[in-house]
Design an enzyme around this catalytic site. Structure first.
Site, PDB file in Angstrom:
ATOM      1  CD  GLU A 496      -8.533  20.159 -35.725  1.00 49.50           C
ATOM      2  OE1 GLU A 496      -9.194  20.122 -34.563  1.00 49.50           O
ATOM      3  OE2 GLU A 496      -8.415  20.843 -36.316  1.00 49.50           O
ATOM      4  CB  SER A 522      -6.801  21.350 -32.280  1.00 52.78           C
ATOM      5  OG  SER A 522      -7.351  22.555 -31.803  1.00 52.78           O
TER       6      SER A 522
END
Length: 619
Positions: A496, A522
């Site tokens: 992420e 994210s």
């Protein structure tokens, strides 16, 4: 009529040894005639979304036993993406999804369980358990640990300097930490206030997005995605799940009712889940996970379906990180996921003839649980469950109620179709010569001024390099930061990119830069952040052909993304790259374990859900 799976190890003289072992776990004579139901917990002290789950498995188990079943609890692993963020720990996050799915399959099949209740919460745990549920195709109910309460603190307004009460979440702590306009004392105050309770992070990040989608899939009870972890009402979800799973188990094995099986949700339910995700501006990770779950279910649900839906589904809800005004607790006050589904139904965007674990059809569920149409005062009271504002790691520790519901469908947290935040939803799939198989962007977090953006490629070949360049002011306004070789295979593990996007925002470049990666983001990401670029660089994707200084044009309204280089030049670069091999130009100081190397050998690109390429296992 299907036979109870558990009879394999509990019935017949030849199973005397197995029964002896079952007895050693506490089973009695009359228990061998009951269904054995697995309670799949994910308690860990590493993860705030799971720290309160220790006793909740036994809470469910007691309800199962009271309803006439035998409950057997086991645990899976759980990785906290926020704690693993920004270092090599993030390489393990996405692969953990497959480990979780496998571990559930191993335990349930090894012990011949008849059904299961999955107690999940955070980013990869819910998807991993959903993959296992589809793979096993036995009766299942999901119940999550619930969202964290939003944090609050008093900070000076950066413009007016007036002291204001500000609602906070994890992303605020990350952004403010690298913003030099805030003092060390202010950063420390935000750090201490951003995550005040147990539960999954308080915005529409990946964990909450996935827990909300289980409601749309029909595999959890109303409120699963939105009742805060600390509220007493969530205890009832666990108790109801324990009782209901016994009923569903008997429906399947004793009445041959296949509608209670997870695969019965079918293509329509996956469309409903994606429609909800688009309407609420959920995490782009949900695309990755839904594609993977659909593959486990044997359902042909692809990026093309997501692209089609993204063009016609309105955005009806906007929650952090896409706005500072609302968090998940506010979605609940506005009627939760059933309210969003109700608005989608009135807009003609929903399939309501699909079953749920609590009603014969989604239509029946909406009639009872959509606060706009329900006549049930208990339902309205349920959606008034709110935060207490008291830091705690204890589940069900408060019973605070909002003084009123948010029924404002013109300017409230949840909007009607007529008052939608936008007529096109919060997620989009882009394609072009740089992403032949597509890439995804959370449009809900993109400022209108940069929906069409042309910039200069600033190429980095790892997240670490991107972060270093951003913090050292090498990234300028007008740049498109390329972060490649961070895909499922190239990372490996598809990290992420919350730190790069947060730092771009903290540098004041949130409306002046874009970021494109074959990695992912994210759920806390906002801005012109485009991920899941497929094929990934390590698989020969064109993102690996981009060079510093290339012009890149991003056109979200027309769903395109292209590097403005001739086909002939790209072909020449491809030949050159084929000769060099599809790997970073310079070796990265990254330790890749044997476990991650094994993952990389089988994993496919993001447009396939980053699942294993099972064709590689064929004899």
């Amino acid at each position: 009529m299907p036979t109870y799976r558990s009879k394999t190890s509990t019935a017949g003289r030849n199973m005397a040894g197995a029964r002896s072992l079952w007895r050693a776990t506490g089973m009695k004579d009359d228990d061998f005639s009951k269904p054995i139901i697995a309670v799949v917990n994910s308690f860990t002290q590493f993860v705030p979304g799971h720290v309160h789950l220790k006793d909740l498995g036994q809470l469910v188990a007691r309800e199962i036993e009271a309803a006439g079943g035998v409950a057997k609890e086991f645990n899976t692993i759980a990785v906290d993406d926020g704690i693993a963020m920004g270092h090599d720990g993030m390489l393990y996050s996405l692969p953990s999804r497959d480990i979780i799915a496998d571990s559930v399959e191993y335990m349930v099949n090894a012990h011949c369980a008849d059904a299961m209740v999955c107690i999940s919460n955070c980013d990869k745990i819910t998807p991993g358990m959903l993959m296992a549920a589809m793979r096993l195709n036995i009766p299942v109910i999901f119940v999550s640990g619930g969202p964290m309460e939003a944090g609050k603190t008093r900070l000076a307004n950066p413009v007016t300097k007036a002291i204001e009460v500000k609602k906070l979440d994890l992303v605020d702590a990350m952004v403010i930490a690298v913003d030099p306009s805030y003092s060390d004392a202010e950063v420390a105050e935000v750090e201490r206030s951003a995550c005040p309770t147990c539960g999954s992070c308080s915005g529409m990040f990946t964990a909450n997005s996935m827990n909300c989608l289980t409601e749309a899939l029909g595999l959890s009870l109303p409120g699963n995605g939105t009742v805060v972890a600390t509220h007493a009402d969530r205890e009832q979800l666990f108790k109801r799940a324990g009782r209901r799973i016994v009923e569903l188990t008997r429906q399947h094995y004793e009445q041959d009712d296949e509608r209670v099986l997870p695969r019965s949700v079918g293509f329509k339910a996956f469309e409903n889940a994606m429609t909800l995700d688009i309407a609420m501006g959920g995490s782009t990770n949900t695309i990755l996970h839904l594609l993977a779950i659909a593959q486990e279910a044997g359902i042909d649900f692809t990026m093309k379906d997501i692209d089609r839906l993204s063009r016609v589904v309105p955005q009806l809800c906007k929650v952090a990180p896409n706005t500072n005004k609302y968090h998940i607790e506010d979605v609940h006050r506005a009627g939760g996921i059933m309210a969003i589904l109700g608005e989608l139904d009135r807009a003609g965007k929903l399939h309501t003839d699909v079953p749920t674990v609590h009603t014969p059809s989604l239509k029946d569920a909406l009639d009872q649980w959509d606060i706009v149409r329900t006549q049930d005062d208990a339902v309205r009271t349920f959606y008034q469950a709110g935060p207490a504002g008291v830091p705690t790691q204890v589940a069900f520790s408060q019973n605070t109620r909002w003084p009123s519901l948010d029924l404002d469908r013109a300017e409230g947290c949840i909007r009607s179709y007529e008052h939608a935040f936008s007529k096109e939803g919060g997620l989009a799939v882009l394609t072009g010569n740089i992403a032949l198989d597509g890439c995804v962007v959370k449009t809900a977090g993109v400022d209108e001024s940069i929906l069409v953006f042309e910039g200069t490629a600033h190429v980095t070949e790892s997240q670490d390099e991107a972060v270093e360049n951003i913090l050292n002011d090498k990234v300028k306004a007008g740049d498109v930061v390329i972060v490649r070789y961070e895909g499922p295979k190239g990372g490996p593990g598809m990290q992420e990119m919350l730190y790069p996007t947060s730092y771009i925002k903290s540098k004041g470049l949130g409306k002046a830069c874009a970021l494109l990666t074959d990695g992912r983001f994210s759920g806390g990401t906002s801005g012109l952040s485009i991920g899941h670029c497929s094929p990934e660089a390590a698989a020969g994707g064109a993102i690996g052909l981009v060079r510093d200084g290339d012009k890149i044009r991003i056109d979200i309204p027309n769903r395109t993304i292209n590097v403005l280089v001739s086909d002939e030049e790209l072909a020449r670069r491809r030949e050159e790259q084929n000769a060099k091999g599809w790997k970073p130009a310079q070796p990265r100081p990254r330790k890749v374990s044997a476990a991650l190397k094994a993952y990389a050998k089988l994993v496919m690109s993001a447009d396939k859900g980053a699942v294993r390429d099972l064709s590689l296992l064929d004899d």
